[in-house]
Design an enzyme around this catalytic site. Structure first.
Site, PDB file in Angstrom:
ATOM      1  N   CYS A 123       2.991  -5.027   6.550  1.00 62.04           N
ATOM      2  CA  CYS A 123       2.730  -4.706   5.142  1.00 62.04           C
ATOM      3  C   CYS A 123       3.959  -4.092   4.480  1.00 62.04           C
ATOM      4  O   CYS A 123       4.816  -3.512   5.139  1.00 62.04           O
ATOM      5  CB  CYS A 123       1.557  -3.734   5.033  1.00 62.04           C
ATOM      6  SG  CYS A 123       0.008  -4.393   5.697  1.00 62.04           S
ATOM      7  N   HIS A 180       0.819  -1.213   0.000  1.00 62.22           N
ATOM      8  CA  HIS A 180       0.000   0.000   0.000  1.00 62.22           C
ATOM      9  C   HIS A 180       0.849   1.257   0.000  1.00 62.22           C
ATOM     10  O   HIS A 180       2.069   1.217   0.153  1.00 62.22           O
ATOM     11  CB  HIS A 180      -0.955   0.000   1.199  1.00 62.22           C
ATOM     12  CG  HIS A 180      -0.262   0.048   2.532  1.00 62.22           C
ATOM     13  ND1 HIS A 180       0.188   1.228   3.087  1.00 62.22           N
ATOM     14  CD2 HIS A 180       0.055  -0.931   3.415  1.00 62.22           C
ATOM     15  CE1 HIS A 180       0.741   0.974   4.264  1.00 62.22           C
ATOM     16  NE2 HIS A 180       0.681  -0.327   4.488  1.00 62.22           N
TER      17      HIS A 180
END
Length: 199
Positions: A172, A156
């Site tokens: 992440c 992301h």
């Protein structure tokens, strides 16, 4: 692919980013010009490299050591992006596929995140709408496996370039928003994603 094969492959390929030969980029962004990564060094713009060993085209490969993400192309070429990764044991090596894609996604911390740092995440347990201040940034690729479905791992965007080149996230992989928009438009649903083990 079995876990043993994945780890062996990761070890064999760990040096690949350092051995890649940079080529003239045909479509680089200008967003990173003058920006610094988490080490204080100038941040590289996404660009195309020629790989020493070819990968199948249309895959995402994340190498945690040099903080690099590769989007593979035909004829042993790839786009390369600077990234941040998960801290400590929150980084989860493995093989995934893109099970969802979202622009300006909403975000809800996982129960584990709230348990680890309630002072930071409890206030967002009902979620946060998408927008410039959202932790998932401008775009997100959602990583799934056949066994688990949504793993809650994401690739992301972020609006904090100082985190690039560091192991700081809750698992992440992150790119600055401009780079993430560039990558998002290339990666289709179902694309294979490999996160290689940390050294």
């Amino acid at each position: 692919m079995r876990r043993r094969e994945l780890i062996a492959g990761g070890a064999a390929l760990a040096g690949l980013p350092l051995a890649a030969r940079a080529q003239n980029a045909t479509d680089t962004t200008e967003a990173a010009a003058g920006m610094l990564d988490g080490t204080g060094q100038p941040m590289m713009a996404p660009h195309i490299v020629q790989l020493v060993e070819p990968f199948p085209p249309g895959e995402v490969h994340v190498f945690p050591g040099p903080f690099r993400l590769y989007w593979t192309l035909e004829d042993a070429y790839a786009w390369v992006y600077p990234i941040r990764i998960g801290r400590d044991n929150l980084y989860e090596a493995g093989e995934y596929y893109v099970g969802a894609k979202k622009e300006w996604p909403s975000w809800t911390p996982t129960p584990d995140m709230i348990e680890r740092e309630p002072e930071k995440y409890k206030q967002y347990e009902d979620g946060m709408p998408g927008g410039p201040n959202n932790p998932l940034g401008a775009r997100a690729l959602y990583l799934f496996t056949e066994e688990r479905g949504d793993t809650f791992l994401r690739i992301h965007g972020t609006n904090d370039p100082n985190t690039i080149g560091r192991a700081v996230s809750n698992g992440c992989a992150g790119l600055i928003n401009e780079h993430m928009i560039n990558l998002y438009d290339k990666v289709p649903m179902g694309a294979r994603v490999v996160l290689y083990p940390k050294a």
